[in-house]
Design a protein around this motif. Sequence first.
Motif, short mmCIF file in Angstrom:
data_model
loop_
_atom_site.label_atom_id
_atom_site.label_comp_id
_atom_site.label_asym_id
_atom_site.label_seq_id
_atom_site.Cartn_x
_atom_site.Cartn_y
_atom_site.Cartn_z
N UNK A 1 0.85 -1.20 0.00
CA UNK A 1 0.00 0.00 0.00
C UNK A 1 0.88 1.25 0.00
N UNK A 2 0.46 2.25 -0.76
CA UNK A 2 1.30 3.41 -1.00
C UNK A 2 0.52 4.70 -0.78
N UNK A 3 1.16 5.66 -0.12
CA UNK A 3 0.61 7.01 -0.01
C UNK A 3 1.14 7.81 -1.19
N UNK A 4 0.23 8.34 -1.99
CA UNK A 4 0.57 9.00 -3.25
C UNK A 4 0.26 10.49 -3.15
N UNK A 5 1.21 11.32 -3.58
CA UNK A 5 1.00 12.76 -3.67
C UNK A 5 0.92 13.14 -5.15
N UNK A 6 -0.18 13.74 -5.55
CA UNK A 6 -0.40 14.18 -6.93
C UNK A 6 -0.28 15.69 -6.98
N UNK A 7 0.58 16.20 -7.87
CA UNK A 7 0.76 17.65 -8.01
C UNK A 7 -0.06 18.17 -9.18
N UNK A 8 -0.84 19.23 -8.93
CA UNK A 8 -1.63 19.86 -9.96
C UNK A 8 -3.04 20.13 -9.50
N UNK A 9 -3.81 20.83 -10.35
CA UNK A 9 -5.14 21.24 -9.94
C UNK A 9 -6.16 21.28 -11.08
N UNK A 10 -5.78 20.85 -12.27
CA UNK A 10 -6.66 21.00 -13.43
C UNK A 10 -7.45 19.76 -13.77
N UNK A 11 -8.04 19.78 -14.96
CA UNK A 11 -8.84 18.64 -15.41
C UNK A 11 -8.01 17.39 -15.59
N UNK A 12 -6.80 17.54 -16.08
CA UNK A 12 -5.91 16.38 -16.21
C UNK A 12 -5.68 15.74 -14.85
N UNK A 13 -5.41 16.56 -13.84
CA UNK A 13 -5.14 16.02 -12.50
C UNK A 13 -6.42 15.43 -11.89
N UNK A 14 -7.58 16.01 -12.19
CA UNK A 14 -8.83 15.42 -11.72
C UNK A 14 -8.98 14.01 -12.30
N UNK A 15 -8.66 13.84 -13.59
CA UNK A 15 -8.76 12.53 -14.23
C UNK A 15 -7.74 11.56 -13.64
N UNK A 16 -6.52 12.02 -13.39
CA UNK A 16 -5.51 11.16 -12.79
C UNK A 16 -5.91 10.76 -11.36
N UNK A 17 -6.46 11.71 -10.61
CA UNK A 17 -6.91 11.41 -9.25
C UNK A 17 -8.05 10.40 -9.29
N UNK A 18 -8.97 10.57 -10.23
CA UNK A 18 -10.11 9.65 -10.40
C UNK A 18 -9.61 8.23 -10.66
N UNK A 19 -8.59 8.10 -11.50
CA UNK A 19 -8.05 6.78 -11.82
C UNK A 19 -7.24 6.22 -10.65
N UNK A 20 -6.40 7.03 -10.05
CA UNK A 20 -5.59 6.55 -8.93
C UNK A 20 -6.44 6.14 -7.73
N UNK A 21 -7.55 6.85 -7.51
CA UNK A 21 -8.41 6.55 -6.37
C UNK A 21 -9.05 5.17 -6.48
N UNK A 22 -9.09 4.61 -7.70
CA UNK A 22 -9.65 3.28 -7.90
C UNK A 22 -8.62 2.17 -7.64
N UNK A 23 -7.36 2.53 -7.45
CA UNK A 23 -6.27 1.57 -7.37
C UNK A 23 -6.18 0.99 -5.96
N UNK A 24 -6.24 -0.32 -5.86
CA UNK A 24 -6.19 -0.98 -4.56
C UNK A 24 -4.87 -0.75 -3.85
N UNK A 25 -3.82 -0.40 -4.60
CA UNK A 25 -2.50 -0.17 -3.99
C UNK A 25 -2.38 1.21 -3.37
#
Length: 417
Positions: A1-25
């Motif tokens: 299990x990993x704590x992930x820090x995502x840098x950014x605030x736009x639509x691209x980062x919203x999409x990346x956050x949406x995908x990462x949030x589904x990751x069991x890791x």
Amino acid sequence: MTTVLLLGSGGREHALAWKLAQDAEVARLIAAPGSDAIAALADTHPCDIENPDAVLALARTQGAEFVVIGPEAPLAAGVSDALSATGVAVFGPSRAAAQLETSKSFTKEIADAVGAPTARWRRFDALAPALAWVQAEGAPIVVKADGLAAGKGVTVAATVAEASAALEAIFSEPGAAAVVEDCMIGPEASLFALSDGETVLPFGDAQDHKRAFDGDLGPNTGGMGAFSPAPILTPALQARAMDEIVRPVAAELARRGMPYRGVLYAGLMLTADGPKLVEFNARFGDPETQAMMLRLASPLLPLLRACAQGGLAAAAPEWRAEAAVTVVLAARGYPGAYDTGSRIGGLARARAVEGVEIFEAGTRHAAGEVLAQGGRVLNVGALGPDLPAALARAYAAVDALDWPEGFCRRDIGASAG
């Protein structure tokens, strides 16, 4: 299990956050600075993400074990280097390797060194010789600011006067430089690749729509919509682009002591002579990422970690068979002056359309309402069994919105035939 820090605030980062949030890791997802929309998926923290010390301090205090850099500015500021130097794993190339995006002339020099097909070009540090070159060459001709320009520093000039005006605008800034190059003819496509410094794998493709208005009219923008996959980028053309452009460039960077670790986004012109390089970006594209994350069936984190820590040769990204599209809704006036603060209604209706996900690029949430807070404001994405179906769903969601202060292109995907 990993704590992930995502840098950014736009639509691209919203999409990346949406995908990462589904990751069991992913044990915990943190975003900096994030946005009101991203806050539904991650813990958000204010941070100057172009300040390496500030990012490093946030990563330490929050216990982040892996950092994902979304936009290009932190790469140019050396954030990836600072994190790597202190043992924090990071997805995003070094400042030296990111010159593929931050310096048009660097990219051209690398392409020339490996024989990668691209347009004939010249770099200028002063206005007068650049104007003389344009006068001698004639139009159409392409003028680029030799640096970061948020996707808007390129003018495809139909006349010498238009090219001259673009050069005058570039050189109005102190210390500016410009690249002037031949105008290549053909449709454009975006090819993404992942690299761990040794292995380079193709990672999806898309077509973007840069002009503000239908029919590819109006000024260049950061992108008004995209669809994936790009039918015009056939498997044969993709293989040729990887073999003639992407892999040789990555190998040359490694030879020069700046191995590329991250996503490498090649903008291609599909000419009569085959694919030619238009430009590189050193991060995920926006709005292509919004469509591509809808199609990606594999978990995202293991792929990003393999880029940062090695082992990409064993990776095999999997994609859904469906087509995906994203339609950008922008504030009227964009990419010029625009107003902020208008209320966006109908989001629940729009999100209820089958296959639709809406990523917020420039909004703020206040008192239960969603308000426009940027130029490109919403990314209406949709999956469908084919591109026409995906487009129908996306535009049905657009039509469910109540935002008269916004506009979108109605011909996203038309270039796919």
